[in-house]
Write an enzyme that holds these catalytic residues in place. Structure first.
Site, PDB file in Angstrom:
ATOM      1  N   TRP A  24     -45.823   6.075  17.146  1.00  0.00           N
ATOM      2  CA  TRP A  24     -45.843   4.686  17.606  1.00  0.00           C
ATOM      3  C   TRP A  24     -45.082   4.452  18.909  1.00  0.00           C
ATOM      4  CZ3 TRP A  24     -42.380   0.563  18.301  1.00  0.00           C
ATOM      5  CH2 TRP A  24     -42.984  -0.678  18.502  1.00  0.00           C
ATOM      6  N   ASP A  25     -44.141   5.320  19.261  1.00  0.00           N
ATOM      7  CA  ASP A  25     -43.311   5.033  20.443  1.00  0.00           C
ATOM      8  C   ASP A  25     -43.160   6.271  21.316  1.00  0.00           C
ATOM      9  OD1 ASP A  25     -41.753   3.374  22.077  1.00  0.00           O
ATOM     10  OD2 ASP A  25     -39.886   3.957  21.083  1.00  0.00           O
ATOM     11  N   LEU A  26     -44.264   6.990  21.539  1.00  0.00           N
ATOM     12  CA  LEU A  26     -44.150   8.253  22.272  1.00  0.00           C
ATOM     13  C   LEU A  26     -44.334   8.025  23.769  1.00  0.00           C
ATOM     14  CD1 LEU A  26     -43.407  11.104  21.624  1.00  0.00           C
ATOM     15  CD2 LEU A  26     -45.811  11.722  21.651  1.00  0.00           C
ATOM     16  N   ASN A  76     -39.068   9.782  25.259  1.00  0.00           N
ATOM     17  CA  ASN A  76     -38.927  10.241  23.878  1.00  0.00           C
ATOM     18  C   ASN A  76     -39.514  11.631  23.678  1.00  0.00           C
ATOM     19  OD1 ASN A  76     -37.453   8.236  22.695  1.00  0.00           O
ATOM     20  ND2 ASN A  76     -39.185   7.126  21.864  1.00  0.00           N
TER      21      ASN A  76
END
Length: 293
Positions: free
Chosen positions: A195-197, A201
């Site tokens: 979801w937050d790549l 990250n």
């Protein structure tokens, strides 16, 4: 005693209010507790994101590791579950975990070498795409947030938010984003999503060129994963190429990926509106481009 970085304390207070301030106050004792429990010694200055303190440590037998102390919320609650399932395949490896506090012991990656520092943005997009292809290969375990519920909540909130959007073009775009979500909401998918790549990250590692960190896991369609790679290091001239690269490497249906990416645009714009802020121009620009694909 571990000192909590001022920037982390400010972020916790801003986004989590009294709970964040209380967590900041508890961090030194919490860190000391797990340093002793897992036989760790500090090995460098503290690091942090928005809601977690990360301490470079060395385990009793001499292995480098990282102690992560997060303020657990709805988004981060599934992180140890996802990391355990991936077991180091494309993501940082979980070495130990305390379910009561959410504290995690992780393998140590190279925090000084993030994918965001790679000059060739096209190569960086390929790295993210290949990691996502690995991370989304498995079905999500039970109990994680579901894209089905997130999509339904977005569609419920949209009419109220649209009433307060003054610009007709922006209202039209957000209405189109909502319409795209409605088309795919009945088949929300069941893959394990990071979801937050975004590029920050993804860190270099000794056992692999690049590994993902900081998942905010949910169960859903991999098409919902693409927007961070489009918005981070934003380049209007590269948006279409990035979308093509991501959908090709992940072997996604382009129409569904476009619809779920418009859903991410809608999600971000709803958050902005509910905070009293205007939509970010890059989100609107990406939404307009995706609408025409």
């Amino acid at each position: 005693m571990i000192e909590v970085p001022n920037a982390l304390a400010a972020s916790l207070a801003r986004y989590n209010g009294e709970a964040g301030r209380a967590f900041t106050g508890s961090l030194p004792a919490l860190a000391a507790r797990f340093l002793a429990r897992w036989d760790l010694r500090p090995d460098g200055p503290p690091m942090h994101g928005w809601t977690a303190l990360v301490l470079p440590v060395v385990r009793g037998e001499g292995t480098p590791a990282a102690l992560k102390l997060p303020l657990v919320d709805e988004e981060s609650a599934g992180e140890p579950v996802a990391l355990a399932l991936w077991d180091g395949d494309g993501a940082v490896r979980l070495l130990d975990h305390d379910p009561a506090t959410g504290t995690m012991l992780l393998e140590r990656l190279d925090a000084a070498r993030a994918l965001s520092d790679v000059e060739d943005s096209r190569e960086a997009v390929l790295v993210v795409a290949r990691l996502l292809a690995r991370l989304t290969a498995a079905p999500a375990p039970p109990g994680l947030r579901r894209l089905r519920d997130i999509a339904a909540a977005m569609l419920d909130r949209t009419p109220r938010v649209l009433e307060g959007v003054p610009d007709p073009g922006t209202r039209r775009l957000l209405a189109d984003c909502a319409a795209a979500v409605r088309e795919v909401a009945g088949e929300p998918g069941d893959r394990l999503l990071h979801w937050d790549l975004h590029y920050g990250n993804v860190l270099a590692a000794g056992r692999a060129p690049w590994l993902a960190i900081d998942p905010k896991p949910l169960s859903g369609d991999p098409g919902f994963e693409l927007l961070p790679a489009l918005t981070d290091r934003y380049d209007p001239a590269e948006t279409r190429r990035r979308f093509d690269t991501l959908t090709d490497v992940l072997a996604l249906d382009r129409d569904r990926a476009r619809a779920w990416s418009l859903g991410r645009v809608l999600q971000n714009c709803l958050w902005n509106a509910e905070e009293g802020d205007p939509p970010e121009p890059r989100h609107l620009e990406i939404g307009r481009l995706l609408r025409t694909l």
